[in-house]
Enzyme design. Structure first.
Site, PDB file in Angstrom:
ATOM      1  CE  LYS A  27       0.941   7.903  -1.082  1.00  0.00           C
ATOM      2  NZ  LYS A  27       0.142   6.884  -0.964  1.00  0.00           N
ATOM      3  CE1 TYR A  79       0.050   9.666   2.163  1.00  0.00           C
ATOM      4  CE2 TYR A  79      -1.962   8.761   2.386  1.00  0.00           C
ATOM      5  CZ  TYR A  79      -0.514   8.525   2.169  1.00  0.00           C
ATOM      6  OH  TYR A  79      -0.042   7.359   2.050  1.00  0.00           O
ATOM      7  CB  ALA A 115      -0.939   0.020   1.037  1.00  0.00           C
ATOM      8  CB  SER A 116       0.686   4.467   2.016  1.00  0.00           C
ATOM      9  OG  SER A 116      -0.565   5.021   1.329  1.00  0.00           O
ATOM     10  CG  MET A 117       4.697   1.275   4.252  1.00  0.00           C
ATOM     11  SD  MET A 117       5.196  -0.169   5.602  1.00  0.00           S
ATOM     12  CE  MET A 117       6.649  -0.822   4.973  1.00  0.00           C
TER      13      MET A 117
END
Length: 433
Positions: free
Chosen positions: A108, A211, A104-106
């Site tokens: 980014k 965000y 997921a957002s890891m």
């Protein structure tokens, strides 16, 4: 707990030194076949293992997480590695060091590192306007001339963009059918970015922090500047050099992919093919099958899959001043506040929050939050500790001041990514109750 709660809301509502070449072998020795606790061999680390084991055992016993792989490196040496619980409870598959997780957002930080690597090579500039690379990306700002969004704005979430899960169900993102990168619509990355460009900006770029899908836009720039599809550019610039062989935009081994779970109403349940998880404002739409879909567009902000061992390699590269992927000053910049120089003085004065944009004490660097005021943290991390989470139930931090890299990948949202579990793990790393 304010920082963790804030990140959880944003996500759900929102580590290269040579030792890592033998990391998988080391892990197999560290983790018994039954998935029970396994501490580092050094007696000095027995206390660390005891503390972390206690937190993990409690979380699994209470059902707050179904399973996890947790790793800690100190000064470049792995001092703790454990796989605990179930990768797939229904199939009876235990967690293992080889388990793949939806990041997921890891995703980014990895995508941000790819963009910064291109900048190090002189292939892009952080102050390039986005339109240099995506001419059609010209979202409007009501009542004002066409705003200029730069690569730097994207990297720091100061572009004026948003996420659908942080808007009401009938908000502009939903009306434009923009994907947050966690669902799996039959569209291309280009189509999703075009849709996003039709949504008005929330504020003038560079004047606030929100965000957003900025890293997905950045992903298209990385692709175009790198001259190839995004997964190939990321592999060339980041995951390849770091030998992150099990990390990419699709699970490389479906049999090793952890099943996803949701903690709700006091227990965890397996995610459906389409799972709508409510939050305070709206809801997050998960379609976990995208991790196995070759046709899913590559979301730089939410679409990667990988292992804890791979992610530790990445974190260690950043901690060790860029390793083989970034220049030292660039790696240091990732873990230094980048928002205060961007935000206008007007915002600092009128909002009274200066550069503390993620939560009290926390600013934002490239790819993650940066601890500016350690006295405000819930665990004794050092100045400029860099941290972020992923909506499927994961989080990390890099504390360069104390030589620590930490990653926890779980398959349970939201409890695995923030809140008491995340705080208790961090405190256990530092030996604080």
């Amino acid at each position: 707990m304010q920082k963790q709660k804030k990140i959880m809301g944003l996500l759900a509502g929102k580590l290269a030194s040579r030792f890592v070449a033998l990391l998988i072998v080391a892990l197999c020795a560290l983790v018994p076949a039954d998935g029970s606790a396994a501490s580092a061999e050094k007696p000095a680390d027995a206390a660390l293992a005891q503390r972390l084991d206690a937190v993990l055992n409690k979380a699994v016993a209470e059902g707050r997480i179904v399973g996890a792989v947790v790793m800690v490196a100190r000064q470049g040496q792995v001092v703790y590695a454990r796989a605990v619980g179930m990768a797939d409870a229904e199939k009876g598959t235990s967690m293992s060091p080889d388990t793949r997780f939806r990041l997921a957002s890891m995703s980014k930080p990895i995508a941000s590192a790819a963009a910064l690597a291109l900048a190090d090579k002189g292939m892009i500039a952080l102050d390039d306007p986005v339109t240099r690379w995506i001419p059609s990306f010209t979202p409007a700002l009501a009542g004002k001339a066409d705003p200029v969004i730069t690569v730097r704005h994207l990297l720091t979430h100061t572009a004026g963009l948003s996420y659908g899960f942080s808007e009401p169900p009938d908000g502009p993102m939903a009306l434009a059918e923009v994907s947050d990168g966690l669902d799996d619509p039959p569209i291309t990355l280009e189509e999703n970015i075009w849709r996003l460009a039709t949504v008005p900006l929330y504020y003038e770029p560079g004047t606030d922090w929100k965000y957003s899908l900025a890293i997905d836009v950045l992903g298209q720039i990385v692709s175009r500047a790198g001259g190839d599809k995004l997964p190939n550019v990321v592999q060339e610039l980041v995951t390849g050099p770091l030998d992150m062989t099990h990390t990419g935009f699709m699970a490389d081994d479906p049999d090793l992919l952890a099943a996803p779970y949701v903690w709700a109403n006091g227990k965890a349940h397996r995610m459906a093919e389409t799972e709508i998880v409510p939050n305070a404002v709206s809801a997050t739409r998960f379609q976990p099958g995208r991790a196995l879909d070759e046709q899913a567009f590559p979301s730089a902000g939410a679409g990667m899959v990988g292992t804890a061992a791979d992610y530790l390699k990445f974190l260690e590269a950043v901690r060790e001043n860029g390793g083989s992927i970034l220049k030292p000053d660039t790696a240091k910049a990732m873990t230094a506040d980048q928002v205060c120089p961007i935000l206008s003085q007007r915002l600092s004065v009128t909002a009274g929050k200066t550069n503390e944009v993620v939560a009290p004490g926390w600013g934002f660097g490239f790819g993650g939050a940066v601890l500016l005021h350690p006295e405000k943290a819930e665990y004794p991390a050092g100045q400029n500790t860099w941290s972020w989470s992923g909506a499927y139930g994961s989080h990390f931090f890099v504390d360069r001041a104390n030589g620590i890299s930490f990653v926890a990948l779980t398959n349970t949202t939201p409890t695995g990514m923030a809140g008491p579990f995340a705080v208790d793990l961090a405190r256990a790393v530092y030996g604080k109750k």
